[in-house]
Design a protein around this motif. Structure first.
Motif, PDB file in Angstrom:
ATOM      1  N   GLU A  87       2.644  -7.637   3.187  1.00  0.00           N
ATOM      2  CA  GLU A  87       2.939  -6.073   3.617  1.00  0.00           C
ATOM      3  C   GLU A  87       2.847  -5.344   2.653  1.00  0.00           C
ATOM      4  O   GLU A  87       2.386  -4.031   3.033  1.00  0.00           O
ATOM      5  N   ASN A  88       2.909  -5.359   1.474  1.00  0.00           N
ATOM      6  CA  ASN A  88       2.851  -4.423   0.163  1.00  0.00           C
ATOM      7  C   ASN A  88       1.533  -4.761  -0.402  1.00  0.00           C
ATOM      8  O   ASN A  88       1.038  -4.048  -1.400  1.00  0.00           O
ATOM      9  N   VAL A  89       0.756  -5.553  -0.069  1.00  0.00           N
ATOM     10  CA  VAL A  89      -0.669  -5.637  -0.721  1.00  0.00           C
ATOM     11  C   VAL A  89      -1.871  -4.748  -0.383  1.00  0.00           C
ATOM     12  O   VAL A  89      -2.130  -4.393   0.856  1.00  0.00           O
ATOM     13  N   ILE A  90      -2.474  -4.070  -1.196  1.00  0.00           N
ATOM     14  CA  ILE A  90      -3.222  -3.065  -1.175  1.00  0.00           C
ATOM     15  C   ILE A  90      -4.645  -3.682  -1.163  1.00  0.00           C
ATOM     16  O   ILE A  90      -5.584  -3.149  -0.510  1.00  0.00           O
ATOM     17  N   ASP A  91      -4.911  -4.286  -2.371  1.00  0.00           N
ATOM     18  CA  ASP A  91      -6.060  -5.136  -2.577  1.00  0.00           C
ATOM     19  C   ASP A  91      -6.495  -6.097  -1.471  1.00  0.00           C
ATOM     20  O   ASP A  91      -6.002  -6.787  -1.236  1.00  0.00           O
ATOM     21  N   LYS A  92      -7.706  -5.813  -0.893  1.00  0.00           N
ATOM     22  CA  LYS A  92      -8.217  -6.810   0.062  1.00  0.00           C
ATOM     23  C   LYS A  92      -9.401  -7.238  -0.328  1.00  0.00           C
ATOM     24  O   LYS A  92     -10.601  -6.371  -0.049  1.00  0.00           O
TER      25      LYS A  92
ATOM     26  N   GLY B  29      -5.049 -11.119   4.893  1.00  0.00           N
ATOM     27  CA  GLY B  29      -5.215 -10.054   3.556  1.00  0.00           C
ATOM     28  C   GLY B  29      -6.539 -10.012   3.047  1.00  0.00           C
ATOM     29  O   GLY B  29      -6.783  -9.519   2.077  1.00  0.00           O
TER      30      GLY B  29
ATOM     31  N   ASN C 124     -10.906  -8.551   3.647  1.00  0.00           N
ATOM     32  CA  ASN C 124     -11.729  -7.398   4.258  1.00  0.00           C
ATOM     33  C   ASN C 124     -12.927  -8.422   4.708  1.00  0.00           C
ATOM     34  O   ASN C 124     -13.779  -8.580   3.962  1.00  0.00           O
TER      35      ASN C 124
ATOM     36  N   HIS D 145      -5.846 -14.818  -1.182  1.00  0.00           N
ATOM     37  CA  HIS D 145      -4.980 -14.522  -2.255  1.00  0.00           C
ATOM     38  C   HIS D 145      -4.115 -15.762  -2.931  1.00  0.00           C
ATOM     39  O   HIS D 145      -3.118 -15.932  -2.537  1.00  0.00           O
TER      40      HIS D 145
END
Length: 373
Positions: free
Chosen positions: A192-197, A228, A230, A335
């Motif tokens: 939910e709070n992961v920005i780096d993909k 998570g 791209n 991840h």
């Protein structure tokens, strides 16, 4: 004689009372009413026997009067195990080959199924086969569409629910659905709070097809985003699969490279390139087949390969509710720190122990060991 007739009528009505009409909306959005539990049915693909095994462990093929293709084309070891445990499964008629064009309404009607279960968009007849659908319905055969292939993130659980209803296995279907949903929720919550993909390329049938077919918007492609990552193929080729060049991979330089593996042990032993995993495959074969495929200079120039972030998983998790283990594997590979406690192989073992009528064996995941070159 009177007593005999009354007894027969009693038996008839008792058995008739067991059947009940079920109205459902299938995955094609069609309203269908069918008498359940279904006693005679057909399948578009033999691979769905693996799904039925999750729901009907006492006899997955009971009432199966025909299918387009045999189970051995995708799950040969599972087929042999089922044959050993349920010998009558050897005699199930096949009414086609590997494609929808091989199927005729007459072949199916001759088998007298009450229901035929088709994939929304798999290798057999799909929801666009209007002529076939019309002919079967005119013969009184109900058609139910399920989907584990086109949009598995959305349709896996509804498809399982439908199958549970058709075969009187609602409780078992719900148990699997709860298990599946819990695993999905864990992944979603942690991300939910992961920005780096990280950039990911998901390659289909590595070594079997020319390089490089990628999954994007469809099939298992959306699993990359959910886990998570791209998906670099999605932005330039929005569709289930598309062919990409080595130059594209070198330019995009993904952080993680992942392949579906459809190779067999004989292919590996002959020196062929298809990456190999699955039943009967040792960890050494799975790892060596992946290493063999990635030794070309084009792959060796990619960061994912040089950093040891290249992986493979068994191709036939696709088009199956067992796809949840792929979602876990992707999350762990994309991840690794966040999902270090997740073990997709252990999840697969648990699923077999809880739901399948046969034991699991083989290796279904592999990671490239760049230090072994």
């Amino acid at each position: 004689m009177k007593f005999f007739i009354v007894t027969l009528l009693s038996v008839f009505f008792v058995h008739g009372a067991q059947a009940k009409p079920l109205e459902l909306i299938d995955l094609a959005g069609r309203k269908v009413t069918v008498e359940t539990p279904v006693s005679r049915f057909g399948l578009s693909e033999g691979r769905y026997i693996a799904t039925l095994s999750l729901l009907r462990e006492n006899n997955p093929v009971e009432g199966l009067v025909g299918m387009m293709s045999p189970l051995k084309w995708t799950h040969p070891v599972l087929e042999q195990k089922l044959f050993s445990k349920f010998p009558k499964a050897k005699n199930i008629p096949v009414f086609g080959t590997k494609g929808a064009d091989s199927v005729s309404a007459e072949k199916i009607i001759d088998l007298r199924p009450e229901v035929i279960i088709l994939g929304l968009g798999d290798h057999g007849p799909n929801s666009k086969a209007k002529e076939l659908i019309d002919q079967l319905e005119a013969a009184g055969i109900k058609i139910i569409f399920i989907d584990f292939r086109q949009n598995p993130l959305k349709n896996t659980l509804p498809s399982l629910k439908i199958l549970g209803q058709l075969f009187g296995a609602e409780e078992r279907a719900q148990a699997y659905i709860d298990f599946y949903q819990d695993r999905m929720d864990t992944i979603r919550t942690r991300l939910e709070n992961v920005i780096d993909k990280p950039k990911v390329f998901l390659q289909v049938h590595a070594g079997r097809r020319e390089c490089c077919w990628g999954m994007a918007d469809g099939m298992l492609g959306p699993f990359v985003e959910y886990a998570g990552g791209n998906n670099i193929a999605d932005k330039i080729a929005p569709g289930p699969t598309a062919l990409h060049t080595h130059e594209f991979l070198l330019l995009e330089n993904p952080d993680v490279w992942i392949a579906t593996a459809s190779g067999t042990i004989p292919e590996f032993e002959s020196g062929a390139l298809p990456v190999t995993t699955g039943a009967g495959v040792t960890a050494q074969i799975a790892e060596e087949s992946l290493t063999r495929y990635l030794t070309t200079s084009e792959f060796q120039a990619m960061d994912a390969i040089r950093n040891g972030r290249a992986h493979s998983f068994w191709h036939n998790f696709y088009n199956s509710p067992l796809n949840i283990v792929v979602l876990e594997a992707l999350a762990k590979w994309i991840h690794p720190t966040l999902f270090k406690d997740i073990d997709p192989q252990q999840t697969l073992n648990t699923l077999y122990n809880r739901f399948m009528p046969v034991e699991i064996d083989g290796t279904y995941f592999a990671t490239y060991r760049h230090d072994k070159l």
